[in-house]
Design an enzyme around this catalytic site. Sequence first.
Site, PDB file in Angstrom:
ATOM      1  N   TYR A   7      77.046  34.662 -25.413  1.00  0.00           N
ATOM      2  CA  TYR A   7      76.722  35.861 -26.205  1.00  0.00           C
ATOM      3  C   TYR A   7      77.951  36.414 -26.933  1.00  0.00           C
ATOM      4  O   TYR A   7      77.850  37.411 -27.654  1.00  0.00           O
ATOM      5  CB  TYR A   7      76.170  36.961 -25.273  1.00  0.00           C
ATOM      6  CG  TYR A   7      77.176  37.380 -24.227  1.00  0.00           C
ATOM      7  CD1 TYR A   7      78.138  38.346 -24.504  1.00  0.00           C
ATOM      8  CD2 TYR A   7      77.208  36.759 -22.977  1.00  0.00           C
ATOM      9  CE1 TYR A   7      79.109  38.694 -23.566  1.00  0.00           C
ATOM     10  CE2 TYR A   7      78.164  37.093 -22.039  1.00  0.00           C
ATOM     11  CZ  TYR A   7      79.097  38.056 -22.333  1.00  0.00           C
ATOM     12  OH  TYR A   7      80.062  38.386 -21.414  1.00  0.00           O
ATOM     13  N   LEU A  10      82.019  32.455 -27.742  1.00  0.00           N
ATOM     14  CA  LEU A  10      81.633  31.038 -27.718  1.00  0.00           C
ATOM     15  C   LEU A  10      80.493  30.719 -28.671  1.00  0.00           C
ATOM     16  O   LEU A  10      80.171  29.543 -28.885  1.00  0.00           O
ATOM     17  CB  LEU A  10      81.246  30.619 -26.287  1.00  0.00           C
ATOM     18  CG  LEU A  10      82.383  30.616 -25.261  1.00  0.00           C
ATOM     19  CD1 LEU A  10      81.827  30.354 -23.862  1.00  0.00           C
ATOM     20  CD2 LEU A  10      83.442  29.566 -25.604  1.00  0.00           C
ATOM     21  N   GLU A  82      87.195  31.240 -18.783  1.00  0.00           N
ATOM     22  CA  GLU A  82      86.706  32.620 -18.709  1.00  0.00           C
ATOM     23  C   GLU A  82      87.289  33.380 -17.506  1.00  0.00           C
ATOM     24  O   GLU A  82      86.852  34.488 -17.203  1.00  0.00           O
ATOM     25  CB  GLU A  82      85.172  32.645 -18.662  1.00  0.00           C
ATOM     26  CG  GLU A  82      84.484  31.995 -19.858  1.00  0.00           C
ATOM     27  CD  GLU A  82      84.731  32.715 -21.192  1.00  0.00           C
ATOM     28  OE1 GLU A  82      85.454  33.735 -21.216  1.00  0.00           O
ATOM     29  OE2 GLU A  82      84.202  32.254 -22.210  1.00  0.00           O
TER      30      GLU A  82
HETATM   31  N1  PCA Z   1      82.847  34.227 -23.929  1.00  0.00           N
HETATM   32  C1  PCA Z   1      81.640  34.102 -23.190  1.00  0.00           C
HETATM   33  C2  PCA Z   1      81.545  35.384 -22.433  1.00  0.00           C
HETATM   34  C3  PCA Z   1      82.159  36.350 -23.352  1.00  0.00           C
HETATM   35  C4  PCA Z   1      83.009  35.522 -24.243  1.00  0.00           C
HETATM   36  O1  PCA Z   1      83.684  35.904 -25.169  1.00  0.00           O
HETATM   37  C5  PCA Z   1      80.472  33.958 -24.142  1.00  0.00           C
HETATM   38  O2  PCA Z   1      80.664  33.809 -25.351  1.00  0.00           O
HETATM   39  O3  PCA Z   1      79.340  34.044 -23.664  1.00  0.00           O
END
Ligand code: PCA
Length: 152
Positions: A7, A10, A82
């Site tokens: 969300y 990514l 992450e």
């Molecule tokens: N990366 C992961 C979690 C938040 C982020 O910036 C993602 O895109 O879901």
Amino acid sequence: MTLLFVYGTLKRGQPNHALMLDRSLGAAQLLATAVTTETFPLVIAGERNVPFLLNLPGRGRRVHGELYRVDERLLSFMDVFEDTPALYQRTTLTLTVKEWLGRADDEQKTAAGGVVEAFGYSTGTYRPDWPSLPHRDNYDCRGDHGLEYVRK
Ligand code: PCA
């Protein structure tokens, strides 16, 4: 096979999407655009303006993102990238499929009501003021919030 909902950075068009496409890290296949079935606060927080889905179901808004099928190698890489479990935790989220982009005969497509469960990086380790930051429903690092993402 593992499903991963993204969300934030990514997603396609966002600063870390290249990691999803890097075959040296593992494999990912975009299946669908999707939205969380429950609401959550999605905030942009911290010194690097990072998007965080706070693990506070029932607050905030339904959060839009993308559903991928990923292999174990990419998932293991993402857990490290992450900073799981210190910064984010990998939790199971319930998603409603918006638009199917994967193969027409994919078994996931026929899931009841277009509802699927997938992993996603949410956090319960947030600062006390983060829940009261503005709640987003569709992260864009170049949004009118002006909080540009800063890479690690
Ligand atoms: N990366 C992961 C979690 C938040 C982020 O910036 C993602 O895109 O879901």
